[in-house]
Design a protein around this motif. Structure first.
Motif, PDB file in Angstrom:
ATOM      1  N   THR A 129      74.413 -43.844  16.041  1.00 59.71           N
ATOM      2  CA  THR A 129      74.633 -45.158  15.440  1.00 59.71           C
ATOM      3  C   THR A 129      75.012 -45.099  13.970  1.00 59.71           C
ATOM      4  N   ASN A 130      74.951 -43.929  13.364  1.00 60.13           N
ATOM      5  CA  ASN A 130      75.319 -43.780  11.947  1.00 60.13           C
ATOM      6  C   ASN A 130      76.289 -42.609  11.809  1.00 60.13           C
ATOM      7  N   PRO A 131      77.509 -42.766  12.292  1.00 63.88           N
ATOM      8  CA  PRO A 131      78.439 -41.624  12.314  1.00 63.88           C
ATOM      9  C   PRO A 131      78.902 -41.172  10.937  1.00 63.88           C
ATOM     10  N   ASN A 132      78.694 -41.966   9.910  1.00 64.65           N
ATOM     11  CA  ASN A 132      79.196 -41.625   8.574  1.00 64.65           C
ATOM     12  C   ASN A 132      78.089 -41.258   7.589  1.00 64.65           C
ATOM     13  N   LYS A 133      76.864 -41.134   8.076  1.00 63.12           N
ATOM     14  CA  LYS A 133      75.753 -40.840   7.183  1.00 63.12           C
ATOM     15  C   LYS A 133      75.499 -39.336   7.106  1.00 63.12           C
ATOM     16  N   HIS A 134      75.067 -38.901   5.915  1.00 64.80           N
ATOM     17  CA  HIS A 134      74.761 -37.494   5.700  1.00 64.80           C
ATOM     18  C   HIS A 134      73.418 -37.136   6.321  1.00 64.80           C
ATOM     19  N   GLU A 135      73.170 -35.846   6.418  1.00 65.10           N
ATOM     20  CA  GLU A 135      71.941 -35.340   7.030  1.00 65.10           C
ATOM     21  C   GLU A 135      70.710 -35.812   6.267  1.00 65.10           C
ATOM     22  N   GLY A 136      70.776 -35.867   4.947  1.00 63.06           N
ATOM     23  CA  GLY A 136      69.623 -36.302   4.157  1.00 63.06           C
ATOM     24  C   GLY A 136      69.251 -37.740   4.440  1.00 63.06           C
ATOM     25  N   ILE A 137      70.254 -38.604   4.538  1.00 66.29           N
ATOM     26  CA  ILE A 137      69.991 -40.018   4.836  1.00 66.29           C
ATOM     27  C   ILE A 137      69.446 -40.159   6.253  1.00 66.29           C
ATOM     28  N   LEU A 138      69.995 -39.401   7.181  1.00 73.64           N
ATOM     29  CA  LEU A 138      69.497 -39.452   8.555  1.00 73.64           C
ATOM     30  C   LEU A 138      68.043 -39.009   8.624  1.00 73.64           C
ATOM     31  N   HIS A 139      67.701 -38.008   7.839  1.00 71.26           N
ATOM     32  CA  HIS A 139      66.318 -37.522   7.835  1.00 71.26           C
ATOM     33  C   HIS A 139      65.363 -38.601   7.335  1.00 71.26           C
ATOM     34  N   LEU A 140      65.735 -39.294   6.264  1.00 73.31           N
ATOM     35  CA  LEU A 140      64.879 -40.356   5.746  1.00 73.31           C
ATOM     36  C   LEU A 140      64.764 -41.502   6.751  1.00 73.31           C
ATOM     37  N   ALA A 141      65.872 -41.831   7.403  1.00 77.10           N
ATOM     38  CA  ALA A 141      65.838 -42.901   8.395  1.00 77.10           C
ATOM     39  C   ALA A 141      64.965 -42.514   9.585  1.00 77.10           C
ATOM     40  N   ARG A 142      64.990 -41.251   9.956  1.00 79.21           N
ATOM     41  CA  ARG A 142      64.156 -40.804  11.080  1.00 79.21           C
ATOM     42  C   ARG A 142      62.683 -40.924  10.734  1.00 79.21           C
ATOM     43  N   GLN A 143      62.339 -40.637   9.502  1.00 70.50           N
ATOM     44  CA  GLN A 143      60.940 -40.754   9.095  1.00 70.50           C
ATOM     45  C   GLN A 143      60.437 -42.189   9.220  1.00 70.50           C
ATOM     46  N   LYS A 144      61.316 -43.147   8.978  1.00 69.62           N
ATOM     47  CA  LYS A 144      60.902 -44.540   9.101  1.00 69.62           C
ATOM     48  C   LYS A 144      60.623 -44.926  10.546  1.00 69.62           C
ATOM     49  N   ILE A 145      61.230 -44.202  11.480  1.00 69.39           N
ATOM     50  CA  ILE A 145      61.023 -44.504  12.900  1.00 69.39           C
ATOM     51  C   ILE A 145      59.802 -43.787  13.447  1.00 69.39           C
ATOM     52  N   ILE A 146      59.629 -42.526  13.071  1.00 66.96           N
ATOM     53  CA  ILE A 146      58.602 -41.701  13.718  1.00 66.96           C
ATOM     54  C   ILE A 146      57.365 -41.499  12.854  1.00 66.96           C
ATOM     55  N   SER A 147      57.338 -42.088  11.663  1.00 67.61           N
ATOM     56  CA  SER A 147      56.162 -41.902  10.818  1.00 67.61           C
ATOM     57  C   SER A 147      54.937 -42.540  11.457  1.00 67.61           C
ATOM     58  N   ASN A 148      53.771 -42.070  11.060  1.00 70.22           N
ATOM     59  CA  ASN A 148      52.534 -42.636  11.599  1.00 70.22           C
ATOM     60  C   ASN A 148      52.406 -44.121  11.269  1.00 70.22           C
ATOM     61  N   ARG A 149      52.888 -44.516  10.120  1.00 69.15           N
ATOM     62  CA  ARG A 149      52.819 -45.930   9.749  1.00 69.15           C
ATOM     63  C   ARG A 149      53.660 -46.785  10.695  1.00 69.15           C
ATOM     64  N   ALA A 150      54.884 -46.315  10.987  1.00 67.60           N
ATOM     65  CA  ALA A 150      55.743 -47.069  11.901  1.00 67.60           C
ATOM     66  C   ALA A 150      55.138 -47.117  13.299  1.00 67.60           C
ATOM     67  N   LEU A 151      54.594 -45.996  13.746  1.00 67.93           N
ATOM     68  CA  LEU A 151      53.962 -45.974  15.066  1.00 67.93           C
ATOM     69  C   LEU A 151      52.753 -46.892  15.112  1.00 67.93           C
ATOM     70  N   LEU A 152      51.974 -46.901  14.031  1.00 71.84           N
ATOM     71  CA  LEU A 152      50.792 -47.760  13.972  1.00 71.84           C
ATOM     72  C   LEU A 152      51.179 -49.231  14.069  1.00 71.84           C
ATOM     73  N   VAL A 153      52.126 -49.651  13.258  1.00 73.26           N
ATOM     74  CA  VAL A 153      52.514 -51.062  13.229  1.00 73.26           C
ATOM     75  C   VAL A 153      53.069 -51.499  14.575  1.00 73.26           C
ATOM     76  N   ASN A 154      53.934 -50.697  15.161  1.00 72.31           N
ATOM     77  CA  ASN A 154      54.557 -51.085  16.422  1.00 72.31           C
ATOM     78  C   ASN A 154      53.602 -50.977  17.598  1.00 72.31           C
ATOM     79  N   ALA A 155      52.684 -50.026  17.545  1.00 74.63           N
ATOM     80  CA  ALA A 155      51.670 -49.956  18.598  1.00 74.63           C
ATOM     81  C   ALA A 155      50.771 -51.180  18.552  1.00 74.63           C
ATOM     82  N   ASP A 156      50.455 -51.639  17.344  1.00 75.59           N
ATOM     83  CA  ASP A 156      49.626 -52.834  17.225  1.00 75.59           C
ATOM     84  C   ASP A 156      50.381 -54.073  17.692  1.00 75.59           C
ATOM     85  N   LYS A 157      51.669 -54.135  17.452  1.00 79.41           N
ATOM     86  CA  LYS A 157      52.463 -55.247  17.961  1.00 79.41           C
ATOM     87  C   LYS A 157      52.400 -55.308  19.484  1.00 79.41           C
TER      88      LYS A 157
END
Length: 1466
Positions: free
Chosen positions: A982-1010
């Protein structure tokens, strides 16, 4: 020789039915000689057959006739007339009649019977269908009474309709209307007009702003009536104030709506007043295409909600300019089989008064729809059954079936794709259902969907309508759900069925003299019941729906209707509804009821949150969360018990509880019945852990039964006796609210029946209930021992429980034998330590009120402890109750004269002592099934899901840690693919930061509670002594402070004597001498302390624990159903992966760089790399990108970084899969160590050099080239030295690469090539898996294992212990017993020697011992879980500290820990 006619029957009982049939025919035609054929055709060529041929008629079965044909005994030319019973079997390939008809088609016309008759089975009205037409063609015959026009109509219906998918653009932005915004200023929380607000929000997106406002205009009359009729008669000021506020809101809303200026529908998308949705506009365009049909046009538009249908009708009635030929009306509920007002509307539709119906689900199976020109699905359904019923309205090649698809809906595309790729057997079934109202048995592969097709047209009548409620998850089956449920039930019967029943009709219709229609649902042979007849109805469609509902009720009464077939409750479906991404801020704010925020974390000062306080919706601050990381959540309890006690008491469902622990014949465990008012779902066999060995426990269903009032009363009183005795507490529970009843089974019951796999009909276990023994126990809890003779005493203590105090709540003992060699004055070994000469002296000193014995020569009774009520589900807790080296049994003796006999036998009490653990397992299973059914559509394996929601702190046999590791790798893999695509023009560093927002414990916590997940997590250790079934209460004696209180309160009828008879350290039963009031006070303090530690309704969960459980559930889903199911569960947990609904969406959305943007590979590079990795590149230019370093050509968008980002996740995932499957029971700590070693840059760089992949890397940086040139020879030298040392020492090759720092690019090329293969294969693992199996896996197997992780095995061993939470381990050293010059080191865990090593050097001895311990743990992964309970004890200490802080803050004394009694057995 010829015979006049041959009658063929379908019965296989030839001796009975065939002979009876021939006798009946003989009676009808006495002048004819009619005989039954012999059983077999063997040996009938001569005299026997000649005798048969001498008769006028022969009766035989299809099978007999085929045997005669095959043996050459009989030919068709010998027959004048052939009569076949049940000729439809000719269409079944496995039936003998099919072979007979095939043989008939191969002979010439002159040799065929001159008259060929076909007889239809009796019992149902005849209706000529496509099946009969096919039978005519097969047999070359014709049914009399059927016109050619009917045949031509059926031939036309055989053609499939024209199926079209029409795509529409969704609204770019859904903005709330001005009217809704204005009304929300009055009803800010949408409580007074909740229904109207919800309808407006639903119509806003589906139909447009006009419809959202039209909802309020339509409700105006209802508002006026409500304001007129509402009269308040309150009793307190608070209610009066609330009523005034509500009245003010109603008045303000009514006034605003009444004076609002409403607009007309505007379908002109180019105008400023456009106020309908693009979806409605597209619907109008579709209808315009049928204008040429003129008066012959008949159309149906299927929508989900009644309010949607009414709104569309309102719009289309004003669109006379665009569609002048349309005459539209709504076809909605409510529905009733007795009276259908919609029939007159259908008649008008047939006659052309209306030519377009906007219909809800009632049109699918509740009515008999006439042929249509077009059928439009405005809302797509995801069910095979719903699609088949839609096809039933769209018959023939001249009809159009149109599916409207949102262009941005990946879920809709997935549904359309599923229809297009439907298996052939499902297509055949769909076509048969479409052309035959009798339906057909569905294949097992139909799409199973538990989302009820809720429509408010039916929902308006739900409050009064009859329904079937599932006790497991509270799902309901209404009449409109019944047809779909029956089809899905039949599909489950096809799984494993050996009979071909796909051509059989499901529904048979008859018409009564009163013109009422009756439908009968016919089940296949393995369907447990033969058929169910429905009530008389006004139409065939109504009769079918009513009959299916009756069939559902019948199956539910028998306990055969699985909870998997019930629709999910509506509130759960709302919670799981995906979050829209294009709704504006104000609409987003109205979804708080769907997506609640996190409960608050404790404050940074350490004050605990009060669990009893209401949970606010204010999110915690970052400081609070970081400071503590724990939150208080309400616990979820199974809905089953609440639902079960609310049903009728007319039918009961017994479950046989059998514990396979009868290895000791002297101490058997008698099976018992667990009787519930609703069918208990199946529970898998499970282990109960004892100090000696685990035992399997079986729960098997018995035949449902009914009890009379006297029996129910006896069961109730017996159950209450059992529970009070089991927990030694004054429990009380009313007969109406008691969750289950208990009954023993007599020794005449066959125990093996309780272990066999359940099969219908279930065994009738109620015949083995010993009612006399239950009466004996229910009427009295104690009786005197028979001490008149020794023989009588010996007989009386067989299978008996005794106690040495005449009180209800005390210590009880299991009788072993009468010791004739001992008497009360005999000196005993245990007396000497307490300075008593015998038991009499002991009783004088210890037993209050002891005045001596009547008989000093009576024998003693040797007793043992009854099994303790302890947690049998934990392998660590059960085993830790017995200290190392402690004896399993210490002799105990009691004096018969001082004892009483408990009225429940010992064999029953042994089983009942396990009841808390058994019921805990039952409740855990119910909770897992509730979670699985409501959230994951029953698709996750239940045992895996059970492990996924169980925290290690619960100290159960399984926990989430291994699955969390798998889920973490899968989630990283999935999110990396998603971001890459979904982000064909993004660099590896940006992709890494975006992945952390999806798989971080905070993201998992919030979405699991939802998703509401934390309430299902099991984190607390089970404390059986604190266990209390739902509905029970502990009755405590009221304080008697004054005489006035005594007189006013009266006397209690319950004996609450709190004196205890506790085990003496020397094994002798004693009793307390303390004052009764002091005992009660101490016990109350103990109970209060335990309750403070064991809050039943709340639990504290760490944020990481919640996140880990979410990952574990994802891992369980992947383990069950692979990547596709894993993706479904990720979406169910609300993780942010929009626009992706299936795995195929990745390849559809992916954009690879064009070949002209990548470098050109040198000659033979492609072939060499493909040969090395063992896979082909379908897109060679992607390999070129994978081999391009960032320094090459200065264009980092075509370098390997993005592919390395993707390949890193693919490698992680493949490695976890490898070690997870290879080491099926290895601890999570060990798996983490192995994975870390395998995916490290050092290991990947060594692999790259080992296989020469670094040679193909295109690098233009001199520094990088220099680093590579220096690294390669250095690591190759380390490899040579390690291989030589390993061969010399006779050990495995180790990690030779650890001491050489690699350039990152050498390791990156391995991951980038993996990523390139993955993209080249269309985002499938085919090529990447081949590379892993060819290169990586052999290298890992050779170099990386627990024994080769490091040159310091002691460090690895201790890290493993610590990862398990173990604190009781050490390495001891001493001189070897056999050789004084050697040092012996032993690895000791919880006082158990795990491994030992001997050497002259202490360091080498310790290393050898650690090496052997690692080997032992790898061979026995369950060792630590069986032995170590450090983690559970640590969790208990933490809970105690939290409770102490909470009590200290309230001014109460901190709790005192209390331990369970030891579990001592023979």
């Amino acid at each position: 020789m010829q015979i006049d006619f041959c009658q063929l029957t379908t019965s296989d009982r030839e001796d009975d039915v065939v002979f009876s049939y021939s006798q009946d025919l003989q009676g009808l035609r006495p002048r004819l000689n009619i005989v039954a054929a012999p059983t077999t055709a063997d040996g009938t060529e001569d005299e026997t057959w000649m005798e048969l041929m001498a008769n006028d008629a022969i009766v035989m079965t299809h099978r007999q006739f085929l045997d005669y044909l095959d043996n050459g005994v009989l030919s068709f030319s010998q027959l004048n007339l052939l009569i076949i019973d049940n000729p439809e079997l000719a269409l079944e390939s496995t039936q003998p009649l099919a072979a007979i008809v095939s043989a008939l088609g191969q002979i010439i016309q002159d040799d065929r019977p001159r008259i060929f008759g076909v007889v239809e089975p009796s019992g149902f009205n005849f209706e000529f269908t496509e099946r009969h037409l096919k039978l005519e063609e097969t047999l070359g015959a014709r049914f009399f009474g059927t016109s050619q026009a009917t045949r031509d109509e059926i031939v036309a219906l055989r053609e499939y309709p024209n199926e079209l998918v029409v795509r529409f653009s969704p609204p770019s932005k859904v903005v709330d209307t001005a009217l809704c915004k204005h009304l929300r200023t009055f009803d800010t929380k949408e409580r007074v007009y909740r229904t109207e607000f919800r309808a407006a929000k639903a119509l806003l997106r589906e139909v447009g702003p006009f419809a959202a406002d039209w909802v309020w205009r339509r409700s105006l009359k209802k508002m006026e009536e409500a304001n007129t009729e509402r009269v308040y008669d309150g009793e307190d000021d608070t209610s009066a104030e609330a009523a005034k506020k509500e009245a003010a809101i109603r008045q303000s809303v009514h006034h605003s709506v009444k004076n609002w200026t409403f607009t007309m529908p505007n379908l002109d998308a180019a105008s400023r007043g456009f106020n309908v949705s693009p979806k409605v506009t597209k619907l109008v365009q579709i209808l315009q295409c049928f204008q040429q049909a003129g008066d012959t046009f008949r159309g149906v538009v299927l929508v989900r909600r009644r309010i949607t249908a009414l709104a569309i009708v309102e719009i289309l009635k004003t669109a006379s300019e665009q569609i002048p030929f349309i005459r539209v009306e709504a076809l909605t509920g409510p529905w009733s089989h007795e009276n259908l007002p919609q029939l007159s509307l259908l008649e008008d539709f047939k006659n052309g008064i209306y030519n377009l119906l906007i219909a809800t689900k009632i049109a699918e199976d509740g009515l008999d729809m006439p042929p249509c020109t077009c059928v439009i699905r405005y809302d797509i359904s995801h069910s095979s059954v719903s699609y088949a019923q839609t096809r039933a309205m769209a018959k023939g090649k001249d009809c159009h079936l149109i599916l409207m698809l949102d262009k941005n809906s990946d879920m809709g595309r997935q549904t359309i794709r599923g229809v297009a790729r439907m298996p052939d057997e499902v297509k055949d079934w769909t076509q048969r259902v479409a052309i035959n109202k009798s339906g057909a048995y569905p294949p097992a592969t139909i799409s199973q969907n538990t989302e009820g097709y809720y429509s408010d047209s039916d929902g308006e009548a739900h409050a009064q309508a009859e329904y079937i409620k599932d006790p497991t998850m509270s799902g309901r089956i209404y009449a409109e759900d019944a047809v779909s449920v029956i089809y899905r039930y039949l599909a489950t019967l096809r799984k494993g069925s050996v009979e071909d029943v796909k051509m059989e009709n499901v529904f048979y219709f008859t018409m009564r003299a009163s013109s009422e229609h009756v439908c009968t649902v016919v089940f296949p042979p393995n369907g447990f019941i033969a058929h169910v007849e429905g009530p008389p109805s006004v139409s065939p469609g109504a009769a079918k729906r009513a009959a299916c509902f009756e069939a559902c009720k019948r199956l539910h009464e028998l306990g055969l209707l699985s909870y998997r077939l019930f629709p999910r409750p509506r509130e759960v479906m709302r919670r799981l509804r995906p979050v829209a991404v294009s709704i504006d801020q104000e609409v987003e704010q109205t979804k708080g009821d769907i997506l609640p925020s996190l409960p608050p974390a404790p404050s940074s000062e350490g004050a605990e949150h009060d669990p009893t306080a209401p949970i606010t919706t204010q999110a915690p601050t970052a400081t609070q969360t970081a400071a503590t990381g724990t939150r208080c959540y309400k616990r979820k309890f199974p809905e089953f018990w609440t639902n079960a006690v609310s049903v009728s008491h007319q039918r009961y469902y017994p479950t046989i509880v059998t514990v396979d622990r009868n290895h000791n014949a002297a101490k058997p465990y008698r099976p018992v019945l667990l009787i519930t008012r609703a069918p208990l779902p199946p529970v898998e066999d499970f282990k109960l852990f004892f100090a000696t060995q685990p035992s399997i426990t079986y729960l098997r269903p018995a035949l449902p039964t009914s009890f009379n009032g006297r029996e129910v009363d006896l069961l109730y009183r017996y159950t209450l006796r059992v529970m009070r005795s089991l927990l030694n507490k004054p429990l009380a529970c009313s007969k109406e609210t008691i969750p289950f009843l208990i009954a023993p089974l007599s020794f005449g019951w066959n125990i093996e029946l309780g272990k066999a796999e359940p099969a219908w009909p279930y065994p009738d276990a109620t015949e083995f209930i010993p009612w006399d023994l239950m009466t004996y126990a229910a009427d009295q809890h104690l009786v005197p021992l028979r001490t008149d003779t020794i023989e009588a005493l010996e007989q009386d203590i067989k299978d008996a429980v005794v106690q040495d105090w005449w009180t209800e709540f005390t210590k009880r003992y299991d009788c072993m034998s009468v010791r004739r060699d001992l008497n009360p004055v005999t000196p005993l070994e245990g007396m000497r330590k307490q300075k008593f000469s015998n038991l009499v002296e002991y009783c004088k000193a210890k037993r209050k009120g002891f005045e001596g014995l009547v008989d000093y020569d009576q024998p003693l009774i040797e007793v043992s402890n009854l099994p303790s009520v302890v947690n049998r589900l934990s392998p660590t807790i059960s085993s830790s109750n017995t200290a190392p080296g402690a004896p399993l049994y210490t002799a105990k003796f009691v004096i018969p004269e001082l004892c009483s006999k408990f009225t429940i036998p010992a064999s029953t009490m042994r089983t009942l002592s396990l009841l808390p653990s058994i019921m805990k397992r039952v409740e855990d299973t119910l909770l897992v099934r509730e979670l699985n059914a409501m959230y994951f559509n029953n698709e996750i394996d239940e045992s895996a899901l059970q492990a996924a929601i169980t925290a290690p702190s619960a100290s159960m046999e399984v926990d989430y840690e291994r699955l969390e590791l798998l889920g973490d790798a899968y989630l990283k893999y999935l999110s990396s693919i998603y971001l890459f695509v979904t982000n064909p023009n993004k660099h590896e560093g940006i992709l890494h930061l975006a992945r952390q927002k999806i798989i971080s414990n905070r993201a998992l916590l919030v979405n699991a509670d939802k998703s509401g997940l934390p309430q299902y997590i099991q984190s607390k250790p089970f404390l059986p002594k604190m266990w209390l079934p739902r509905g029970y209460t502990v009755v405590r004696p009221e304080p008697k402070s004054t005489a006035t209180h005594k007189e006013s309160r009266g006397n209690t009828n319950m004996e609450i004597k709190e004196e205890r008879s506790s085990p003496d350290p020397n094994g002798l039963p004693t009793s307390a001498n303390e004052d009764k009031s002091l005992t009660i006070k101490a016990d109350e303090q103990k109970l209060k302390s335990k309750k403070s530690l064991y809050d039943e309704d709340h639990q504290w969960l760490g944020d990481k624990c919640v996140a880990d459980v979410a990952e574990a559930i994802i891992g369980a889903a992947f383990q069950t159903g692979g990547p596709s199911l894993g993706l479904k569960v990720v979406k169910s947990l609300h993780l942010p992966l929009p626009f992706i609904e299936s795995w195929d969406d990745f390849s559809l959305k992916a954009k690879a760089p064009p070949p002209d943007l990548t470098i050109t590979l040198e000659d033979n590079v492609l072939e060499t790399v493909e040969a090395t990795v063992g896979a082909k590149f379908h897109r060679p230019h992607i390999l070129a990108q994978a081999l391009t370093h960032t320094s090459a050509r200065g264009n980092d968008m075509t370098c390997y970084e993005r592919l390395e980002f993707l390949g890193d996740a693919v490698l992680d995932f493949l490695v976890i899969q490898h070690i997870f499957d290879l080491h099926g029971r290895l601890t999570p700590g060990a798996l983490t160590m192995l994975k870390g070693a395998m995916v490290s840059n050092s290991a990947l760089a060594a692999i790259s050099v080992h296989y020469g992949l670094h040679k193909f890397l295109v690098v233009e940086s001199k520094n990088v080239k220099k680093a590579i040139d220096e690294y390669v020879p250095a690591v190759e030298e380390k490899q040579r030295l390690e291989y030589a040392a390993a061969d010399e020492e006779g050990r495995l090759k180790g990690q030779y690469w650890l001491e050489v720092e690699p350039p990152k690019s050498v390791a990156d090329v391995v991951e980038s090539i993996l990523g390139a293969l993955y993209v080249s294969d269309g985002f499938k693992l085919t090529g990447a898996q081949a590379m892993y199996d060819t290169l990586l896996r052999p290298f890992y197997d050779q170099h990386i294992s627990l024994k080769t992780l490091s040159h310091h095995p002691t460090k690895i061993l201790f890290e493993l212990f610590q990862s398990q939470g173990c604190q009781a381990f050490e390495i001891t050293k001493h001189i070897d017993e056999h050789d004084g010059e050697l040092i012996r080191c032993e690895v000791v865990v919880h006082n158990v020697i795990l491994a030992a090593g001997v050497d002259q050097s202490q360091n080498f001895a310790a290393r050898r011992a650690s090496f052997e311990a690692l080997d032992a743990l790898e061979g026995d992964p369950d060792f630590m879980s069986r032995l170590c309970d450090c983690r559970s004890k640590a969790e208990q200490r933490k809970a105690a500290k939290r409770a102490a802080k909470a009590l200290h803050g309230k001014g109460e004394r901190p709790p005192v820990q209390d331990s369970d009694e030891d579990d001592m057995e023979m």
